[in-house]
Motif scaffolding. Structure first.
Motif, mmCIF file in Angstrom:
data_model
loop_
_atom_site.group_PDB
_atom_site.id
_atom_site.type_symbol
_atom_site.label_atom_id
_atom_site.label_comp_id
_atom_site.label_asym_id
_atom_site.label_seq_id
_atom_site.Cartn_x
_atom_site.Cartn_y
_atom_site.Cartn_z
ATOM 1 N N GLN A 223 -21.682 1.804 -7.501
ATOM 2 C CA GLN A 223 -21.420 2.552 -6.410
ATOM 3 C C GLN A 223 -20.230 2.224 -5.436
ATOM 4 O O GLN A 223 -19.597 3.145 -5.200
ATOM 5 C CB GLN A 223 -22.742 2.498 -5.482
ATOM 6 N N PHE A 224 -19.815 0.985 -5.350
ATOM 7 C CA PHE A 224 -18.796 0.521 -4.688
ATOM 8 C C PHE A 224 -17.586 1.112 -5.535
ATOM 9 O O PHE A 224 -16.729 1.590 -4.886
ATOM 10 C CB PHE A 224 -18.837 -0.694 -4.331
ATOM 11 N N VAL A 225 -17.571 0.878 -6.706
ATOM 12 C CA VAL A 225 -16.334 1.315 -7.460
ATOM 13 C C VAL A 225 -16.308 2.944 -7.429
ATOM 14 O O VAL A 225 -15.180 3.083 -7.259
ATOM 15 C CB VAL A 225 -16.538 0.805 -8.974
ATOM 16 N N VAL A 226 -17.241 3.513 -7.529
ATOM 17 C CA VAL A 226 -17.133 4.872 -7.591
ATOM 18 C C VAL A 226 -16.801 5.271 -5.801
ATOM 19 O O VAL A 226 -15.809 6.199 -5.847
ATOM 20 C CB VAL A 226 -18.306 5.690 -7.867
ATOM 21 N N LEU A 227 -17.567 5.034 -4.928
ATOM 22 C CA LEU A 227 -17.225 5.546 -3.575
ATOM 23 C C LEU A 227 -16.562 4.539 -2.722
ATOM 24 O O LEU A 227 -15.878 5.027 -1.859
ATOM 25 C CB LEU A 227 -18.695 5.688 -3.027
ATOM 26 N N GLY A 228 -16.268 3.370 -3.059
ATOM 27 C CA GLY A 228 -15.529 2.394 -2.322
ATOM 28 C C GLY A 228 -14.199 2.193 -2.454
ATOM 29 O O GLY A 228 -13.471 2.080 -1.499
ATOM 30 N N ILE A 229 -13.630 2.076 -3.594
ATOM 31 C CA ILE A 229 -12.232 1.846 -3.926
ATOM 32 C C ILE A 229 -11.452 3.084 -3.322
ATOM 33 O O ILE A 229 -10.244 2.880 -2.747
ATOM 34 C CB ILE A 229 -12.145 1.856 -5.469
ATOM 35 N N ARG A 230 -11.926 3.981 -3.139
ATOM 36 C CA ARG A 230 -10.971 5.109 -2.588
ATOM 37 C C ARG A 230 -10.528 5.114 -1.068
ATOM 38 O O ARG A 230 -9.637 5.356 -0.428
ATOM 39 C CB ARG A 230 -11.893 6.656 -2.416
ATOM 40 N N LEU A 231 -11.373 3.895 -0.377
ATOM 41 C CA LEU A 231 -11.096 3.753 0.942
ATOM 42 C C LEU A 231 -9.754 2.813 0.943
ATOM 43 O O LEU A 231 -9.376 2.371 1.938
ATOM 44 C CB LEU A 231 -12.371 2.786 1.623
ATOM 45 N N TYR A 232 -9.655 2.261 -0.247
ATOM 46 C CA TYR A 232 -8.111 1.477 -0.092
ATOM 47 C C TYR A 232 -6.948 2.343 -0.424
ATOM 48 O O TYR A 232 -5.750 1.962 -0.165
ATOM 49 C CB TYR A 232 -8.372 0.618 -1.416
ATOM 50 N N LEU A 233 -7.201 3.605 -0.551
ATOM 51 C CA LEU A 233 -5.874 4.528 -0.891
ATOM 52 C C LEU A 233 -5.869 5.589 0.461
ATOM 53 O O LEU A 233 -6.906 6.139 1.071
ATOM 54 C CB LEU A 233 -6.295 5.562 -2.168
ATOM 55 N N PRO A 234 -4.626 5.731 0.648
ATOM 56 C CA PRO A 234 -3.409 5.361 0.070
ATOM 57 C C PRO A 234 -2.843 3.928 0.729
ATOM 58 O O PRO A 234 -2.045 3.438 0.312
ATOM 59 C CB PRO A 234 -2.588 6.500 0.250
ATOM 60 N N PHE A 235 -3.502 3.722 2.048
ATOM 61 C CA PHE A 235 -2.909 2.895 2.869
ATOM 62 C C PHE A 235 -2.910 1.420 2.008
ATOM 63 O O PHE A 235 -1.996 0.712 2.096
ATOM 64 C CB PHE A 235 -3.497 2.601 4.254
ATOM 65 N N GLY A 236 -3.909 1.083 1.513
ATOM 66 C CA GLY A 236 -4.277 -0.183 0.896
ATOM 67 C C GLY A 236 -3.365 -0.399 -0.232
ATOM 68 O O GLY A 236 -3.026 -1.442 -0.546
ATOM 69 N N LEU A 237 -2.944 0.695 -1.063
ATOM 70 C CA LEU A 237 -1.965 0.348 -2.136
ATOM 71 C C LEU A 237 -0.805 0.221 -1.481
ATOM 72 O O LEU A 237 -0.068 -0.499 -2.074
ATOM 73 C CB LEU A 237 -2.213 1.966 -2.840
ATOM 74 N N ALA A 238 -0.323 0.889 -0.614
ATOM 75 C CA ALA A 238 1.030 0.802 0.220
ATOM 76 C C ALA A 238 1.096 -0.913 0.591
ATOM 77 O O ALA A 238 1.961 -1.657 0.283
ATOM 78 C CB ALA A 238 1.357 1.494 1.352
ATOM 79 N N ALA A 239 -0.051 -1.551 1.229
ATOM 80 C CA ALA A 239 0.009 -2.687 1.755
ATOM 81 C C ALA A 239 -0.020 -3.654 0.556
ATOM 82 O O ALA A 239 0.555 -4.784 0.573
ATOM 83 C CB ALA A 239 -1.409 -2.715 2.547
ATOM 84 N N LEU A 240 -0.426 -3.209 -0.476
ATOM 85 C CA LEU A 240 -0.841 -4.188 -1.791
ATOM 86 C C LEU A 240 0.667 -4.407 -2.299
ATOM 87 O O LEU A 240 1.121 -5.274 -2.794
ATOM 88 C CB LEU A 240 -1.702 -3.589 -2.832
ATOM 89 N N GLY A 241 1.150 -2.926 -2.520
ATOM 90 C CA GLY A 241 2.641 -3.232 -2.995
ATOM 91 C C GLY A 241 3.635 -4.045 -2.126
ATOM 92 O O GLY A 241 4.427 -4.821 -2.551
ATOM 93 N N ALA A 242 3.527 -3.836 -0.809
ATOM 94 C CA ALA A 242 4.466 -4.465 0.207
ATOM 95 C C ALA A 242 4.029 -5.880 0.277
ATOM 96 O O ALA A 242 5.086 -6.777 0.142
ATOM 97 C CB ALA A 242 4.388 -3.737 1.696
ATOM 98 N N THR A 243 2.853 -6.470 0.332
ATOM 99 C CA THR A 243 2.484 -7.759 0.022
ATOM 100 C C THR A 243 2.840 -8.557 -1.145
ATOM 101 O O THR A 243 3.371 -9.591 -1.141
ATOM 102 C CB THR A 243 1.090 -7.988 0.453
#
Length: 176
Positions: A143-163
Motif C-alpha cells: 500500500q505504501f509503495v502504491v500510494l506513498g511513493i507519489r508523495l516524494y514527487l516532484p520535490f523529493g526527487l529534486a531534493a534527492l538529485g541535489a543532495t
C-alpha cells in the motif's frame, strides 16, 4: 576462493573510512528527514488541498523515514563512492538514498499499520499470528509503495538529485 590478507585490510580501511562522523549524522539525518517531510507536505497540499486530515501524522512518518534512512544511506554511499569518479559517487548516493528512504518509510508505515490491526490478530507468537503479521506487513508495504511513493514527487526527487550531487562533489569522498 582464497582472499589475501591485503583484501581484508583494504576492506577494513574502506569500512572505517566510510563511517560518518557524529556531526554528519546529527545534522544530516534531521535535514534529510525534513526534506522528505516537506516533499510530502507540498505534494499533499498541492494535490489534495485541505483534505489532508492526517497531515501531522503523515509528515512525522516521512520525517522519521528520512531521518532513519540517512545514516545507512550515507554510510553505504560513502563506502561505494570512496576513490571513485564523480558519476559513480553520484549514482551511489542517489541509489542508497532512494532505496533506503523508501524502505525505512515503508517499514515505519507497516509497523503503524500493524499496530492498528493487532487488536484483531491471534495471540503473539502463535502460527496464525505469524501469518497475520507477515501478510499485514506485506499489505502495508504494498500500500505504501502504491500510494506513498507519489508523495516524494516532484520535490523529493529534486531534493534527492541535489543532495546526491552535493554529496558526490564533497572532496573527502573523492580520496582513497
Amino acid at each position: 576462493m582464497h582472499r589475501s590478507p591485503g583484501f581484508f585490510r583494504c576492506l577494513g580501511w574502506r569500512l572505517l573510512a566510510a563511517l560518518p562522523t557524529g556531526r554528519q549524522l546529527l545534522l544530516g539525518a534531521p535535514l534529510w528527514g525534513l526534506l522528505m517531510a516537506v516533499s510530502a507536505a507540498i505534494t499533499l497540499l498541492l494535490r489534495e488541498g485541505e483534505a489532508t486530515f492526517q497531515l501531522p501524522k503523515i509528515l512525522l512518518l516521512f520525517f522519521a523515514g528520512g531521518a532513519l534512512a540517512w545514516p545507512f544511506s550515507y554510510f553505504l554511499g560513502r563506502f561505494c563512492a570512496l576513490g571513485r569518479s564523480a558519476e559513480t559517487r553520484f549514482a551511489a548516493y542517489f541509489l542508497f538514498l532512494t532505496v533506503l528512504t523508501i524502505a525505512a518509510t515503508a517499514f515505519l508505515y507497516a509497523m503503524d499499520y500493524r499496530l492498528f490491526y493487532a487488536r484483531w490478530h491471534a495471540p503473539l507468537g502463535t502460527r496464525i499470528w505469524q501469518y497475520q503479521f507477515l501478510y499485514t506487513t506485506g499489505a502495508a508495504v504494498y500500500q505504501f509503495v502504491v500510494l506513498g511513493i507519489r508523495l516524494y514527487l516532484p520535490f523529493g526527487l529534486a531534493a534527492l538529485g541535489a543532495t546526491s550531487l552535493w554529496l558526490a562533489r564533497r572532496p573527502h569522498d573523492m580520496q582513497r
